[in-house]
Scaffold this active site. Structure first.
Site, PDB file in Angstrom:
ATOM      1  N   HIS A 149       0.817  -1.198   0.000  1.00 37.05           N
ATOM      2  CA  HIS A 149       0.000   0.000   0.000  1.00 37.05           C
ATOM      3  C   HIS A 149       0.861   1.263   0.000  1.00 37.05           C
ATOM      4  CE1 HIS A 149      -3.662   2.217   0.705  1.00 37.05           C
ATOM      5  NE2 HIS A 149      -3.006   2.936   1.584  1.00 37.05           N
ATOM      6  N   GLU A 191      -1.550  -5.415  -4.297  1.00 37.88           N
ATOM      7  CA  GLU A 191      -2.320  -5.027  -3.129  1.00 37.88           C
ATOM      8  C   GLU A 191      -3.713  -5.626  -3.192  1.00 37.88           C
ATOM      9  OE1 GLU A 191      -2.928  -0.865  -2.996  1.00 37.88           O
ATOM     10  OE2 GLU A 191      -3.917  -0.925  -1.056  1.00 37.88           O
ATOM     11  N   ASN A 237      27.365 -20.464  -5.450  1.00 34.26           N
ATOM     12  CA  ASN A 237      28.335 -21.541  -5.664  1.00 34.26           C
ATOM     13  C   ASN A 237      28.000 -22.752  -4.819  1.00 34.26           C
ATOM     14  OD1 ASN A 237      30.016 -20.739  -7.613  1.00 34.26           O
ATOM     15  ND2 ASN A 237      31.703 -20.105  -6.281  1.00 34.26           N
TER      16      ASN A 237
END
Lengths: 719, 170
Positions: free
Chosen positions: A48, A70, A443
């Protein structure tokens, strides 16, 4: 009387990024367990405030996407929707898209994001899927109204738009109303970056308007304040709109205006009148009449939201373009300390005015006063340093997402454990640590953790473990990246290093030395190059970045079982404990944490070996002697080694002896960058200002050693 | 040092005027835009920078800021000079974007402050002396002397051409 709104952009971007982080983390927790109301509310608020901010600053694309987010979250909050993991992925994509836009706008790039429409369509599909029936049953018309707000109609995805339109028409067909809106913005509305006209303009998209401007409040010329708003408006609306739609338009400035909405055609269903008005004691006037309970609930929850969002904003301290969010506690502590300092100061000046040499008592009091001042200064210094410290969760928090995405992509099962995320670290260090850490974690996932079958064969649990931890140890910070995967392959590294010519086959190397080779440029033992890692760039960059922070990195591994990368960093970049030494006429600072010991050389222990190389035999080790005056190009006072002073330092695991003329005091020094006004100096990590006001340079031991290894003698392990 | 502002002796126009600080190196007169000058201080032995070019004399501290000091004589190849009590360091500052950089230059003596109409700023001569052309932004005639106006921004850039030549001994 325009206000430069751009000055607020930076703050908006920062808040935006913080809120996006909240969104992301919240969405990730949805995947794991039952949805917690608290979290839903939290991330709803985040979405919001992004939307509101974006609309205010006219970043329409950001507003559009977050609006859709929202909308979905609102359904979740109301309990009318459960999110599927597919939905979550789409929503995370949307979060990424917003992130990208924010980064682009931050760099001044105004081009629209390529896949914006795709993202919005995806979100609309989620919003319109499964739970649509439920929403309709809930007879909450407002929600279906929502999507049209703020959106440019042309940007609608056609299909979706149609369905939306139909829903909307079905729901509100009979409502053709006339409304009377009295809109009185607060006098300081421009200071909040809002322009009342924008809201009226927005109304024009909803209905037909007749607007009258009230200029009665305008003062005479001499009293006019160009940054205040004296205008108010009377607006007559005709069209198929409901009161809530009008309210939504003004929602963002609900706190900053006085709004009266009255229906002109009296229809029983919508006979309401309402005044929303908060904060602004000086303009407070009449309160309101007759509010439907539903509306009241909605309003109050909204205002609560706004209020709580505001409260969450800790004070920010601006440092040029950057800013830090600081815990209020730290600031309070600083205040206390300054208070104490003031008291000490007044005590000392009082003492100073009455000081006489005959009175021995006053001298004693002076000394104790000075001691107190010293204490105050130290605490103040520490406390100021604290402000720069931020918890490492700033970095760690992004890893659940990275691991989640990557594990999905690679089809591996991984459990990410995070420890010590509260460990505090200097902000500058933190920023430069992000890339190396991301690289190491990727990795670990890609090379470390095995495929499910291999794990089963090796009788390991199917789900791999990656552990990130951070902790303090003495004056340093240790960050560990651990994985219970295949570990480093000693043999593969050795043969690779040999083909690359980094080592000779006959050399006997310890595990640590072998594993260290993975940090050499162009080194990768991955059999296949994946999109994730294995291109041979990276590990050397990781090490370089960590070096430049004054830290170092080590690897520990057991083949088939685990590998553990350990990053060791100084606590802060701004202050260090130093040993002052004299070389020729110059004073240098050697960081205390690099010094192993200092000694006066015994002539017997000095020898010249392997071609004019001077070494000192310290117990069983041969320590190369570095004549600092040669390296630093200084006129020497003393060139003979006999009974000269040697400071033994350790850098990157090797010991070196630095020849100095004199050892001076040990003290804490404040590091100042030389690059601000000059340039990088090889072998020097910065400067500091000594008590007498002169500048002393701080030696960068690793840098110095690299200076030598590059120029004078070949690397110990390389032929 | 003469603080009085000396008017440039040509008929006054409505032109925009710039003030310059003039100083001498050997027997040559130079000028810098006075808005770039932060302060003028006496010579004090700075802290040496290892392996720096010879015209960088070292680092000094001005109110907590560490700045490099450059010897313009050495840099411009017009001989070097023993530092005397009249040797001064002019602290110059340049704003580049949001950051500002500060540097000191060692000169023989500070001469004067002159006010010059913009139109009186002549372009540099087509022939070259020992100073690289881009360091010079023009010439001004002050009474019987001619001052070379230095482009301060360029001086800061030259500092970067750190050729790292290793001298055996000072």
């Amino acid at each position: 009387m325009t206000i430069d709104v751009e000055q607020f952009h930076q703050v908006f971007f920062e808040e935006c990024i913080e809120n996006l982080d909240i969104l992301e983390q919240g969405l990730l927790t949805f995947g794991n367990a039952a949805v917690d109301d608290e979290i839903v509310n939290h991330i709803f608020r985040a979405a919001h405030s992004i939307k509101g901010g974006a609309a205010t600053f006219n970043f329409i694309d950001i507003a559009e996407i977050t609006h859709e987010l929202e909308f979905i979250l609102d359904q979740v909050r109301e309990g009318s929707r459960r999110l599927l993991s597919k939905d979550l992925t789409h929503m995370l994509t949307a979060v990424d898209a917003v992130h990208k836009i924010v980064e682009m706008r931050k760099g001044g790039n105004k081009t629209p994001l390529a896949n914006q429409q795709v993202v919005i369509t995806l979100l609309r599909c989620i919003a319109n899927s499964e739970s649509q029936d439920i929403t309709e049953k809930q007879t909450d018309i407002q929600k279906i109204n929502n999507p049209s707000e703020l959106l440019d109609p042309t940007s609608h995805h056609d299909e979706v738009k149609q369905t939306l339109q139909i829903n909307r028409n079905n729901a509100e067909q009979p409502v053709v109303n006339e409304w009377e809106v009295i809109f009185i913005p607060s006098r300081h509305i421009f200071l909040t970056g809002n322009d009342p006209i924008r809201f009226i303009r927005e109304l024009t998209e909803l209905a037909e308007l007749t607007v009258q401007t009230n200029i009665k409040q305008l003062p005479d010329w001499e009293f006019i304040e160009p940054e205040d708003c004296f205008l108010s408006w009377y607006i007559k609306l005709t069209g198929a709109i409901t009161k809530s739609t009008i309210l939504e338009v003004f929602e963002w400035i609900a706190d900053e205006c006085q709004l009266t909405i009255t229906p002109l055609k009296k229809e029983e269903a919508i006979q309401q009148e309402e005044v929303i008005q908060q904060e602004e004691p000086d303009t407070s006037s009449q309160s309101f009449v007759e509010i439907s309970p539903a509306e009241l609930n909605k309003k109050s929850s909204q205002t609560q939201e706004l209020a709580s969002v505001k409260q969450e904003q800790a004070p920010a301290i601006n440092i040029g373009n950057q800013s830090i969010r600081v815990n209020v506690e730290k600031i309070d502590h600083l205040f206390d300390l300054v208070g104490e300092l003031v008291i000490t100061q007044s005590m000392l000046s009082d003492l100073g005015s009455r000081l006489s040499l005959d009175n021995l008592d006053s001298i004693e009091r002076l000394q104790s006063g000075l001691a107190q001042l010293l204490q105050n200064t130290k605490e103040l210094q520490e406390s100021v340093m604290q402000i720069r410290m931020v918890p490492i969760s700033f970095i760690f928090n992004r890893f659940p997402r990275i691991v989640h995405d990557l594990a999905n992509q690679l089809g591996k099962k991984v459990d990410l454990k995070i420890e010590g995320e509260g460990t505090e670290l200097d902000k500058n260090v933190m920023e430069q640590l992000v890339d190396p850490l991301v690289h190491l974690v990727r990795n670990a996932l890609d090379h470390g953790i095995e495929e499910t079958e291999s794990r089963l064969q090796a009788k390991k649990p199917v789900t791999g473990v990656i552990k990130l931890s951070a902790y303090h140890r003495g004056g340093i910070i240790v960050i560990e990246i651990f994985d219970d995967g295949v570990g480093l392959n000693r043999q593969a590294i050795l043969s690779k290093a040999q083909t690359k010519g980094l080592i000779k086959s006959s050399e006997h190397l310890s595990d640590a030395q072998i594993f260290d080779l993975v940090f050499e440029p162009g080194f990768s033992t991955a059999k296949t190059v994946t999109g994730v890692s294995g291109r041979g760039v990276g590990m050397d960059v990781v090490r370089k970045n960590i070096y430049s922070l004054g830290g170092h990195i080590t690897v520990e591994s057991e083949q088939g079982n685990f590998s553990r990368f350990q990053i060791i960093l100084p606590l802060t970049l701004a202050i260090l404990d130093g040993q002052l030494v004299k070389v020729g006429s110059e004073t240098y600072v050697i960081p205390l944490n690099t010094i192993v010991e200092s000694l006066q050389m015994v002539p017997d222990a000095i020898q010249q070996i392997s071609g004019a190389l001077e070494v000192y035999r310290l117990r069983r080790e041969n320590i190369p002697i570095i004549r600092l005056y040669e390296l630093l190009n200084i006129t020497p006072v003393n060139t003979s080694l006999t009974s000269a002073l040697l400071v033994v330092v350790e850098a990157d695991g090797n010991k070196f002896g630095l020849l100095v003329d004199d050892l001076l005091a040990q003290q804490q020094v404040v590091i100042k960058s030389l690059e601000a006004n000059y340039d990088k100096v090889p072998g020097i990590s910065g400067g500091t200002i000594l008590g007498d006001g002169t500048v002393a340079l701080i030696l960068d031991i690793s840098g110095l050693v690299r200076l030598i290894t590059d120029e004078l003698f070949v690397k110990p392990c390389a032929a | 040092m003469n603080e009085a502002v000396m008017e440039y002796d040509e008929p006054l126009t409505t032109d925009y005027h710039t003030q310059y600080l003039t100083f001498t190196l050997a027997n040559e007169l130079y000028a810098v835009d006075i808005l770039r000058v932060k302060e003028i201080r006496g010579w004090k032995q700075p802290t040496l920078i290892p392996n720096a070019p010879d015209y960088i004399k070292g680092l000094i501290n001005i109110r907590g800021m560490i700045i490099p000091v450059m010897d313009l004589r050495v840099h411009f190849n017009i001989g070097s000079k023993e530092y005397t009590p009249t040797t001064v360091v002019i602290v110059l500052s340049v704003k580049q974007g949001t950051t500002s950089r500060t540097m000191g230059i060692v000169v023989d003596t500070v001469a004067d402050v002159v006010k010059v109409a913009e139109s009186a700023l002549a372009s540099a001569l087509p022939v070259k002396g020992t100073i690289s052309a881009e360091t010079i932004s023009g010439m001004i005639n002050i009474k019987k002397q001619t001052a070379t106006v230095l482009a301060v921004e360029k001086l800061f850039e030259l500092r970067k051409s750190n050729d790292r030549k290793l001298k055996s001994n000072e």
